[in-house]
Design an enzyme around this catalytic site. Sequence first.
Site, PDB file in Angstrom:
ATOM      1  N   GLU A   1      -9.073 -38.756  -4.297  1.00 56.69           N
ATOM      2  CA  GLU A   1      -9.190 -40.038  -5.403  1.00 56.69           C
ATOM      3  C   GLU A   1      -9.857 -41.309  -4.516  1.00 56.69           C
ATOM      4  O   GLU A   1      -9.422 -41.216  -3.303  1.00 56.69           O
ATOM      5  CB  GLU A   1      -7.922 -40.636  -6.128  1.00 56.69           C
ATOM      6  CG  GLU A   1      -7.553 -39.448  -7.064  1.00 56.69           C
ATOM      7  CD  GLU A   1      -5.998 -40.268  -7.774  1.00 56.69           C
ATOM      8  OE1 GLU A   1      -5.930 -41.475  -7.773  1.00 56.69           O
ATOM      9  OE2 GLU A   1      -5.322 -39.332  -7.836  1.00 56.69           O
TER      10      GLU A   1
ATOM     11  N   GLU B   1     -10.300 -46.239 -18.620  1.00 54.22           N
ATOM     12  CA  GLU B   1      -9.085 -45.857 -19.196  1.00 54.22           C
ATOM     13  C   GLU B   1      -8.420 -47.193 -19.884  1.00 54.22           C
ATOM     14  O   GLU B   1      -7.575 -47.801 -19.399  1.00 54.22           O
ATOM     15  CB  GLU B   1      -8.306 -44.931 -18.426  1.00 54.22           C
ATOM     16  CG  GLU B   1      -8.696 -43.716 -17.933  1.00 54.22           C
ATOM     17  CD  GLU B   1      -7.700 -42.790 -17.059  1.00 54.22           C
ATOM     18  OE1 GLU B   1      -6.942 -42.202 -17.914  1.00 54.22           O
ATOM     19  OE2 GLU B   1      -7.405 -43.096 -15.867  1.00 54.22           O
TER      20      GLU B   1
ATOM     21  N   LYS C   1      -4.666 -47.209 -20.095  1.00 48.60           N
ATOM     22  CA  LYS C   1      -3.686 -47.066 -19.084  1.00 48.60           C
ATOM     23  C   LYS C   1      -2.669 -48.346 -18.967  1.00 48.60           C
ATOM     24  O   LYS C   1      -3.179 -49.447 -19.146  1.00 48.60           O
ATOM     25  CB  LYS C   1      -4.777 -46.798 -17.992  1.00 48.60           C
ATOM     26  CG  LYS C   1      -3.776 -46.289 -16.889  1.00 48.60           C
ATOM     27  CD  LYS C   1      -4.772 -45.693 -15.753  1.00 48.60           C
ATOM     28  CE  LYS C   1      -3.927 -45.039 -14.593  1.00 48.60           C
ATOM     29  NZ  LYS C   1      -4.773 -44.227 -13.877  1.00 48.60           N
TER      30      LYS C   1
ATOM     31  N   GLU D   1      -6.550 -51.688 -13.506  1.00 47.52           N
ATOM     32  CA  GLU D   1      -6.041 -50.431 -13.651  1.00 47.52           C
ATOM     33  C   GLU D   1      -6.881 -49.549 -14.936  1.00 47.52           C
ATOM     34  O   GLU D   1      -7.041 -48.370 -14.904  1.00 47.52           O
ATOM     35  CB  GLU D   1      -4.514 -50.164 -14.065  1.00 47.52           C
ATOM     36  CG  GLU D   1      -3.873 -50.115 -12.872  1.00 47.52           C
ATOM     37  CD  GLU D   1      -3.857 -49.088 -11.991  1.00 47.52           C
ATOM     38  OE1 GLU D   1      -3.706 -47.912 -12.361  1.00 47.52           O
ATOM     39  OE2 GLU D   1      -4.210 -49.259 -10.811  1.00 47.52           O
TER      40      GLU D   1
END
Length: 499
Positions: A266, A320, A323, A329
């Site tokens: 990642e 996302e 999330k 985030e």
Amino acid sequence: METNKALLFLLFLAVSSVFADEDVFIGVNIGTELSDMPHPTQVVALLKAQQIRHVRLFNADRGMLLALASTGIKVAVSVPNEQLLGVGQSNATAANWVAQNVISHYPATNITTICVGSEVLSALPNAAPILVNALKFVHSALVASNLDRQIKVSTPLASTIILDSFPPSQAFFNHTLKPVLVPLLKFLQSTNSYFMLNVYPYYDYMQSNGVIPLDYALFKPLAANKEAVDSNTLLHYTNVFDAMIDASYFAMEDVNITNIPVMVTESGWPSLGESNEPDATIDNANTYNSNLIKHVLNKTGTPKHPGIAVSTYIYELYNEDAKAGPLSEKNWGLFNNNGTPVYILRLTESGSMFANDTSNNTYCAAKEGADSKMLQAALDWACGPGKVDCALLLQGEPCYEPDNVAAHATYAFDAYYHMMGRTPGTCDFNGVATITTTNPSHGSCIFSSLGRNGTFLNGTAPAMDSTSSSAYPAKYLNDNVFSTTLMILGILGWSVILL
């Protein structure tokens, strides 16, 4: 970069063709915490359109694995953390997991890697004692099926397990984790697997209280006197990413483990954040990911191991929005959930590596589920005042089938979009159209990023309230549906693209 020069994502272009031996690659993580997660077939269509050849899933979703079958895309599947205890405590449970989630899909789905858990040592410390067992049990199941050479087993770790990471030569693993890490590393060494590390220079920068310059985190060129120097090795570092990779090499040496390749599972940069995250911007995300991709694919390597590139998965494919946590985030994605890019990566200087550039291959299509009356109104306008030549939509012509308003509208929308040079706002049609990187061509109806079989009329975009007559198939003039107030062309579409 002009919008008509590149629509995203040159990201994963030419990875498979340039590096035929696949010794280094850029991949992408696919998270699923979206309020409207695209269907697996839509996800795969996006991957194929972008020529993304490596993906990492955070689970082993059956729908995704079936959709990925016969695509050739290399897939890393994951044992989710919530299933780790069961897998790590029972050889039979691990074997069953592998049978259901790997063997039943392989080789149609090109599974190359199993990630056992995610950041277990920091996110799920109570599972640390059984982590190595979980790896061994999963590997044993592969051995029993004669797949251990085709499929690697490892576990992604957070870079926070490495302490005193600068200078890299002084780095070492958190001592409390060594009873797990040493046998873990020996397992990786014995199975020729990877040391998987999640590397986030964004957080290193944010937590450094100004010690780490932004340019150093973003791979931006530094003057020689601005480079970070390891006082023990005299190696010069121009970015946080390389320093972190070398810190992991030195940390492994500290426990007498060598020759394990590092893979970054990642890495990325958020494009939007809270007020206390001023550097989570589209421009910085673009800069980081563009530079990271070029850095990896150019096989630059690190100061400790020059020329030895570290394959990396970008975090992540989609924003996302569901999330938890701060705004940042939710905004690590390269794409929105409808397939439109968040920004255009700056990869134009990658030379022959991107010879198969498909950055111009963007299209305008009818939105899925759009109101049919609004689509008809937009279609009428495009084929009338919009001056699109819709002759190919007549019965017997190549683009007549399928004979439905969505398919015909997509043809007309895309023709108009390209006729207008794909400028912002020309693929909106009052919200019933959207930009896509998926080619809508079908059969003998060919959509081309450079034009199509019909004749485009040049000129300035007509006003959307125009009622002037124009030569176009009468089928598409529906005065009862057409409304000038309905059809004011918005200029807000795709506003997130970096111009």
